[in-house]
Design a protein around this motif. Structure first.
Motif, PDB file in Angstrom:
ATOM      1  N   PRO A 124      49.678  36.535  57.051  1.00  0.00           N
ATOM      2  CA  PRO A 124      48.846  37.748  56.903  1.00  0.00           C
ATOM      3  C   PRO A 124      47.603  37.740  57.793  1.00  0.00           C
ATOM      4  O   PRO A 124      47.139  38.796  58.232  1.00  0.00           O
ATOM      5  CB  PRO A 124      48.470  37.736  55.418  1.00  0.00           C
ATOM      6  CG  PRO A 124      49.546  36.950  54.762  1.00  0.00           C
ATOM      7  CD  PRO A 124      49.924  35.899  55.747  1.00  0.00           C
ATOM      8  N   ALA A 265      50.989  44.856  48.548  1.00  0.00           N
ATOM      9  CA  ALA A 265      49.827  43.996  48.311  1.00  0.00           C
ATOM     10  C   ALA A 265      50.065  43.046  47.142  1.00  0.00           C
ATOM     11  O   ALA A 265      49.798  41.845  47.225  1.00  0.00           O
ATOM     12  CB  ALA A 265      48.591  44.856  48.059  1.00  0.00           C
ATOM     13  N   ALA A 268      52.658  40.445  48.093  1.00  0.00           N
ATOM     14  CA  ALA A 268      52.178  39.442  49.049  1.00  0.00           C
ATOM     15  C   ALA A 268      51.394  38.332  48.379  1.00  0.00           C
ATOM     16  O   ALA A 268      51.380  37.193  48.855  1.00  0.00           O
ATOM     17  CB  ALA A 268      51.321  40.116  50.117  1.00  0.00           C
ATOM     18  N   VAL A 269      50.732  38.634  47.270  1.00  0.00           N
ATOM     19  CA  VAL A 269      49.943  37.614  46.585  1.00  0.00           C
ATOM     20  C   VAL A 269      50.820  36.443  46.149  1.00  0.00           C
ATOM     21  O   VAL A 269      50.400  35.284  46.167  1.00  0.00           O
ATOM     22  CB  VAL A 269      49.216  38.237  45.375  1.00  0.00           C
ATOM     23  CG1 VAL A 269      48.547  37.164  44.520  1.00  0.00           C
ATOM     24  CG2 VAL A 269      48.173  39.236  45.857  1.00  0.00           C
ATOM     25  N   ASN A 272      51.243  33.342  48.372  1.00  0.00           N
ATOM     26  CA  ASN A 272      50.208  32.311  48.398  1.00  0.00           C
ATOM     27  C   ASN A 272      50.521  31.141  47.481  1.00  0.00           C
ATOM     28  O   ASN A 272      49.924  30.069  47.605  1.00  0.00           O
ATOM     29  CB  ASN A 272      48.854  32.908  47.991  1.00  0.00           C
ATOM     30  CG  ASN A 272      48.308  33.861  49.035  1.00  0.00           C
ATOM     31  OD1 ASN A 272      48.927  34.083  50.073  1.00  0.00           O
ATOM     32  ND2 ASN A 272      47.167  34.444  48.760  1.00  0.00           N
ATOM     33  N   VAL A 305      43.517  33.335  53.073  1.00  0.00           N
ATOM     34  CA  VAL A 305      44.644  34.271  53.126  1.00  0.00           C
ATOM     35  C   VAL A 305      44.512  35.321  52.022  1.00  0.00           C
ATOM     36  O   VAL A 305      44.740  36.518  52.244  1.00  0.00           O
ATOM     37  CB  VAL A 305      45.984  33.509  53.002  1.00  0.00           C
ATOM     38  CG1 VAL A 305      47.144  34.488  52.841  1.00  0.00           C
ATOM     39  CG2 VAL A 305      46.216  32.628  54.213  1.00  0.00           C
ATOM     40  N   TRP A 306      44.133  34.878  50.828  1.00  0.00           N
ATOM     41  CA  TRP A 306      43.966  35.805  49.704  1.00  0.00           C
ATOM     42  C   TRP A 306      42.875  36.831  50.005  1.00  0.00           C
ATOM     43  O   TRP A 306      43.054  38.022  49.749  1.00  0.00           O
ATOM     44  CB  TRP A 306      43.614  35.012  48.450  1.00  0.00           C
ATOM     45  CG  TRP A 306      43.472  35.872  47.230  1.00  0.00           C
ATOM     46  CD1 TRP A 306      44.468  36.383  46.448  1.00  0.00           C
ATOM     47  CD2 TRP A 306      42.239  36.346  46.657  1.00  0.00           C
ATOM     48  NE1 TRP A 306      43.959  37.142  45.427  1.00  0.00           N
ATOM     49  CE2 TRP A 306      42.585  37.129  45.526  1.00  0.00           C
ATOM     50  CE3 TRP A 306      40.898  36.173  46.987  1.00  0.00           C
ATOM     51  CZ2 TRP A 306      41.619  37.740  44.732  1.00  0.00           C
ATOM     52  CZ3 TRP A 306      39.937  36.784  46.185  1.00  0.00           C
ATOM     53  CH2 TRP A 306      40.298  37.547  45.085  1.00  0.00           C
ATOM     54  N   THR A 308      41.930  37.826  52.964  1.00  0.00           N
ATOM     55  CA  THR A 308      42.441  38.709  54.009  1.00  0.00           C
ATOM     56  C   THR A 308      43.330  39.802  53.426  1.00  0.00           C
ATOM     57  O   THR A 308      43.209  40.974  53.802  1.00  0.00           O
ATOM     58  CB  THR A 308      43.219  37.894  55.060  1.00  0.00           C
ATOM     59  OG1 THR A 308      42.378  36.883  55.597  1.00  0.00           O
ATOM     60  CG2 THR A 308      43.718  38.786  56.186  1.00  0.00           C
ATOM     61  N   ILE A 309      44.215  39.415  52.514  1.00  0.00           N
ATOM     62  CA  ILE A 309      45.125  40.386  51.903  1.00  0.00           C
ATOM     63  C   ILE A 309      44.348  41.398  51.078  1.00  0.00           C
ATOM     64  O   ILE A 309      44.572  42.610  51.145  1.00  0.00           O
ATOM     65  CB  ILE A 309      46.163  39.666  51.023  1.00  0.00           C
ATOM     66  CG1 ILE A 309      47.112  38.813  51.884  1.00  0.00           C
ATOM     67  CG2 ILE A 309      46.971  40.673  50.212  1.00  0.00           C
ATOM     68  CD1 ILE A 309      48.030  37.930  51.088  1.00  0.00           C
ATOM     69  N   ARG A 310      43.390  40.927  50.288  1.00  0.00           N
ATOM     70  CA  ARG A 310      42.623  41.811  49.400  1.00  0.00           C
ATOM     71  C   ARG A 310      41.722  42.769  50.173  1.00  0.00           C
ATOM     72  O   ARG A 310      41.486  43.897  49.755  1.00  0.00           O
ATOM     73  CB  ARG A 310      41.766  40.967  48.455  1.00  0.00           C
ATOM     74  CG  ARG A 310      42.557  40.114  47.482  1.00  0.00           C
ATOM     75  CD  ARG A 310      43.075  40.909  46.333  1.00  0.00           C
ATOM     76  NE  ARG A 310      41.995  41.426  45.494  1.00  0.00           N
ATOM     77  CZ  ARG A 310      42.190  42.160  44.401  1.00  0.00           C
ATOM     78  NH1 ARG A 310      43.412  42.467  44.032  1.00  0.00           N
ATOM     79  NH2 ARG A 310      41.175  42.601  43.694  1.00  0.00           N
ATOM     80  N   ARG A 312      42.177  43.960  53.283  1.00  0.00           N
ATOM     81  CA  ARG A 312      42.832  44.874  54.237  1.00  0.00           C
ATOM     82  C   ARG A 312      43.077  46.235  53.601  1.00  0.00           C
ATOM     83  O   ARG A 312      43.336  46.335  52.426  1.00  0.00           O
ATOM     84  CB  ARG A 312      44.168  44.283  54.709  1.00  0.00           C
ATOM     85  CG  ARG A 312      44.011  43.114  55.639  1.00  0.00           C
ATOM     86  CD  ARG A 312      45.326  42.660  56.223  1.00  0.00           C
ATOM     87  NE  ARG A 312      45.832  43.612  57.194  1.00  0.00           N
ATOM     88  CZ  ARG A 312      46.998  43.486  57.813  1.00  0.00           C
ATOM     89  NH1 ARG A 312      47.767  42.464  57.566  1.00  0.00           N
ATOM     90  NH2 ARG A 312      47.412  44.373  58.695  1.00  0.00           N
TER      91      ARG A 312
END
Length: 312
Positions: A124, A265, A268-269, A272, A305-306, A308-310, A312
């Motif tokens: 991600p 979203a 994707a979590v 992790n 990474v978490w 970044t995902i949250r 975006r």
């Protein structure tokens, strides 16, 4: 930090309660995928003692491609596409299933399953950077924070597991190849968005996988031909079936269904959690030791990474 300014509740007025997303059957299926993918790094690493990486990869992905095509035709049937989309899918398949798979499998041969799973988890982060380079997305301060944190964690993990940044160590080159693979899959993810507006994730995955497998055979044919397949142990065949049927075919179908049902979203979590499973399985089955520095670095990577995902 900015705070939301809200009016105080009116006495006697009904209060709005934010709806909670309950755990569903797809969540349970995603937990199964997390375990399958987490253990798969260890399974593949173990089978390299019995089978060359490229030969193993070609056979498992061929098996997965056949099954995904079968599932696709059973669920969606044949659907004609314009030649331009066929070419796009072929190009994506080369990027996501050939240019990704070759450095990934060769990198795993040189590094540890734990490192490989952590570095693949940075996808991600690379996707955010590539989307910004292409001008498709802006990178917010939150995303930048996640990116920088992830990179710091990657450096810490690589340094702690290889005893320094030595160009002579297999671990360093294995980590570097795995990062190249992560960038390739990030490119596949970003560039597939246009096709995913018109076709299902299952169709894009299945057809792209077939294109990638055909290219993989070009690189792997000599190793496949020189392998004594009749003499392989049941354990090697079990690894091929596990890694092809469960880790790719079944997991891809579940992942695509999850994106459709609960969104990208939230889906994707779960990714992790894969390195956590890999760490545990590698420790139990391979007695692979982990330093405190490596664990801290892994936690920093996953946190980045978490974020970044949250963000975006």
């Amino acid at each position: 930090m900015d705070t939301l300014k809200t009016r105080p509740p009116t006495p006697g007025a009904p209060q709005r309660v934010r709806p909670q997303l309950p755990l569903t059957g797809i969540d349970a299926a995603l937990w199964a995928v997390v375990f399958i993918w987490g253990a798969n790094f260890v399974v593949m690493k173990a089978v390299f003692a019995l089978l060359t990486p490229l030969a193993f990869n070609a056979v498992r992905l061929t098996l997965a491609a056949i099954l995904l095509l079968l599932i696709l035709f059973l669920r969606e049937g044949w659907r004609p596409m314009p030649p331009r989309d066929w070419l796009k899918l072929a190009g994506l398949g080369l990027l996501g299933n050939a240019l990704y798979q070759i450095p990934f499998i060769l990198g795993l041969e040189l590094t540890t399953p734990a490192n490989s799973s952590l570095l693949i988890a940075t996808i991600p982060v690379w996707a955010a950077i590539l989307a910004r380079i292409l001008g498709w997305e802006r990178i917010s301060r939150g995303v930048w924070a996640g990116i920088l944190l992830s990179f710091a964690g990657v450096l810490l993990v690589s340094y702690s597991s290889s005893g320094g940044f030595s160009l002579e160590g297999d671990g360093f080159w294995g980590d570097l190849l795995t990062l190249v693979a992560a960038v390739c899959w990030a490119g596949y993810t970003v560039l597939s968005k246009d096709l995913l507006r018109r076709y299902s994730p299952l169709r894009v995955s299945a057809i792209g996988l077939v294109a990638g497998v055909l290219a993989l055979w070009v690189f792997s044919y000599s190793q496949v031909q020189s392998t004594h397949w009749a003499g392989l142990s049941w354990g090697a065949w079990a690894a091929i079936i596990y890694s092809g049927v469960l880790s790719i075919a079944l997991a891809y179908v579940i992942w695509a269904a999850s994106v459709k049902q609960i969104g990208a979203a939230r889906t994707a979590v779960y990714n992790n959690l894969v390195p956590v499973v890999t760490f545990i399985v590698a420790y139990i089955t391979m007695q692979q030791p982990f330093s405190l520095l490596q664990i801290v670095g892994g936690a920093i990577v996953l946190t980045g990474v978490w974020i970044t995902i949250r963000a975006r």
